[in-house]
Design a protein around this motif. Sequence first.
Motif, PDB file in Angstrom:
ATOM      1  N   TRP A   1      54.921  34.285  65.524  1.00 15.99           N
ATOM      2  CA  TRP A   1      54.078  33.260  64.903  1.00 15.99           C
ATOM      3  C   TRP A   1      53.622  32.213  65.907  1.00 15.99           C
ATOM      4  CZ3 TRP A   1      57.729  32.379  60.100  1.00 15.99           C
ATOM      5  CH2 TRP A   1      57.724  33.550  59.336  1.00 15.99           C
TER       6      TRP A   1
ATOM      7  N   ASN B   1      43.342  38.831  61.337  1.00 14.54           N
ATOM      8  CA  ASN B   1      43.272  37.720  62.302  1.00 14.54           C
ATOM      9  C   ASN B   1      41.874  37.116  62.422  1.00 14.54           C
ATOM     10  OD1 ASN B   1      44.977  40.232  63.898  1.00 14.54           O
ATOM     11  ND2 ASN B   1      46.118  38.447  63.236  1.00 14.54           N
TER      12      ASN B   1
ATOM     13  N   LYS C   1      48.691  42.263  65.179  1.00 16.69           N
ATOM     14  CA  LYS C   1      49.404  41.037  64.777  1.00 16.69           C
ATOM     15  C   LYS C   1      49.411  41.027  63.258  1.00 16.69           C
ATOM     16  CE  LYS C   1      49.987  36.398  66.571  1.00 16.69           C
ATOM     17  NZ  LYS C   1      50.815  35.958  65.458  1.00 16.69           N
TER      18      LYS C   1
ATOM     19  N   ASP D   1      51.358  37.388  60.331  1.00 21.85           N
ATOM     20  CA  ASP D   1      50.786  36.109  59.920  1.00 21.85           C
ATOM     21  C   ASP D   1      50.260  36.182  58.484  1.00 21.85           C
ATOM     22  OD1 ASP D   1      51.302  35.399  62.480  1.00 21.85           O
ATOM     23  OD2 ASP D   1      49.230  35.160  63.129  1.00 21.85           O
TER      24      ASP D   1
END
Lengths: 385, 385
Positions: A18, A56, A112, A115
């Motif tokens: 994070w 993202n 990623k 998140d």
Amino acid sequence: MREVAVLGIGQTKIDEHWDKSLRELAGEAILAAMLDAGITRADALYIGNMMSGSANHQQHLGTYMADWVGIKGAEALHVEDACSSGAAAFRSAVMAVASGAVDVAIAAGVEKMTDSPGNEITAELATAADQDWEASQGLSFVALNALIMRRYMYEYKWERDHFAGFSINAHANGVHNPFARFQEAISEAQYRKAPMIAEPINLLDASPMGDGAAAAVLVPAEMLRRGNGRKIIRVVGSGAATDTIAIHHRRDPLWLSAAEKSVKQAYSQAKIGPEDIDLFEAHDAFTIMAALSLEACGFAERGQGPRLAMEGEIRPNGKIPIATRGGLKARGHPVGATGMYQIVEVVQQLRGEAGATQVDGARYGMAQNIGGSGSNIITHILMRE
Amino acid sequence: MREVAVLGIGQTKIDEHWDKSLRELAGEAILAAMLDAGITRADALYIGNMMSGSANHQQHLGTYMADWVGIKGAEALHVEDACSSGAAAFRSAVMAVASGAVDVAIAAGVEKMTDSPGNEITAELATAADQDWEASQGLSFVALNALIMRRYMYEYKWERDHFAGFSINAHANGVHNPFARFQEAISEAQYRKAPMIAEPINLLDASPMGDGAAAAVLVPAEMLRRGNGRKIIRVVGSGAATDTIAIHHRRDPLWLSAAEKSVKQAYSQAKIGPEDIDLFEAHDAFTIMAALSLEACGFAERGQGPRLAMEGEIRPNGKIPIATRGGLKARGHPVGATGMYQIVEVVQQLRGEAGATQVDGARYGMAQNIGGSGSNIITHILMRE
């Protein structure tokens, strides 16, 4: 075509990062690979990623990362083949160098995932399946694999516990990999008690998501022949093939025909067969996929993949070691990066840098990356000269 | 490397195709290209698309389309370079055939934008810019281009009306292209009255989005030398380069350095210069981009791009015809497909199949596809033998 060698590798630990942005995460792996290779510039960057546009809010990752790592001006391309995006990036780089169009290429993969809320990621992963005929029916990827595993158990008379060895081996190897998300061993008793996710798949049959990036630097092998004292690791086989995107359109949902086709291309280019492979980084997103992959690549008879796990033949000292650095199961599965982690791990083995899980005298290493439910499969064979 | 030829082309009309699914839309163009080429199978499919993961909830487009058009088993790859995804797919196909890895390759581009609300699409387009330093400040793509155009007008002393010729030429040519989204001419008076979107960019400076797909079949040129009576259209130059992803990091935001670098590669491979180009499918997403592109490719002095439009030299009978089939402005700009539309249109010109806007005796045609605000630029030169 020119011979292609892997000169440098880099990776990040797979975790919940994070505190790192997408570019910092990918940059860490790419810059590590450039440092390992001893280069400061490159002609091209190929980066695999599946879901950065939605997870993202950043697309155009090729340009984005070429800019960040300081190779401005270089050609840059983002490739996406769902969970096989990493190997697709590597294959694009191999082809660019082999063709002579590019001298120094960087292949990378990044994802990623942590998140975003888990249910969003589950929905985004399902965009790798057929949206009209699979995902819109509510089928997630674990559900698709559960259907396959259930049918496989029925057809070939396996019990759930027979799959435990895949997970136990992966976790045992992951203990020794500082980049693995899970670095703890599991027992058969723990496997038996693991909560069910989508029957017959339990928590320890399934690989975890995570944030991670891995990268490699590719150059023409002849560039290294002048000698820098290092072992030359060459890409001697690269195959890619597809199957139907939806499972229900396949003649036999228990056979990975794209794995068979792509591995045959790779064996043929390398002029070797399964008996020559010293280690195999298989795509064990679910234990059933490890079994099917071993069969399609010629390491087990049809329906007999689990036997290799039961007999310990997939361990580092076994007949066909898999998941030698933890595999998708313990190292983690940041989807678009996974194929590049596999390449990095094969290179570590061929260099003799795999530590406690080193496969003795490894000369030929294979990596197979699977996109969707076996619908896009890319296989590479690397060799230490 | 082997010489590469374009054997077949296909495209759909750019429109609001609410009645066609993503696969039907892309399939229409790919199957048209296969029919035009006279093939029923291919070894590989490379497809450019920017936003299907978020806008259509479908990723993994390579496999998805290989399956749909009946080339199951073939290698398949989805590539994404924002608005230059189409040319990136074409370049991947060119490299695969040139290297000898693939004999028959299909390159395609598709984008289905009109099923989503306009504000969502605006946000998704902004994922091509720098999310941290541009998009998150509220900068949309039209706003980024407005900043560039405003500075350009100030530096080089141009008025808004001096850009009208780009839009008027594109619309005049689009009238004759049945695949164009807008098939109606516009006048200078209409351009002057067009509502402002982001000053100084008005509605007629900006290209419209749309749903569309275009495709081409590539083969080794030697395969055609045996002669099927058709003109051989070869890919004689292919260049790709990047610039910083964010505009504010550039030394000169009014110079497309990635265009200059990629076009130099293409000229050098083709062994020609700007004076040899008979027509140029430029990336006129905004009139300012057409001007900058003409300058970076050597058709105008720095800061003098608009002069070519004012003097009529960009018309089909001018010195350097651009947007000969309507360009992004009138034909439409379904982002990931645009680069493939440009290729299809260059092939039409070189075959002499461009109807009322045919450039007489066209032998060399160039296409340039721009991703982001000039951050990823891919240039191809095609030649009729």
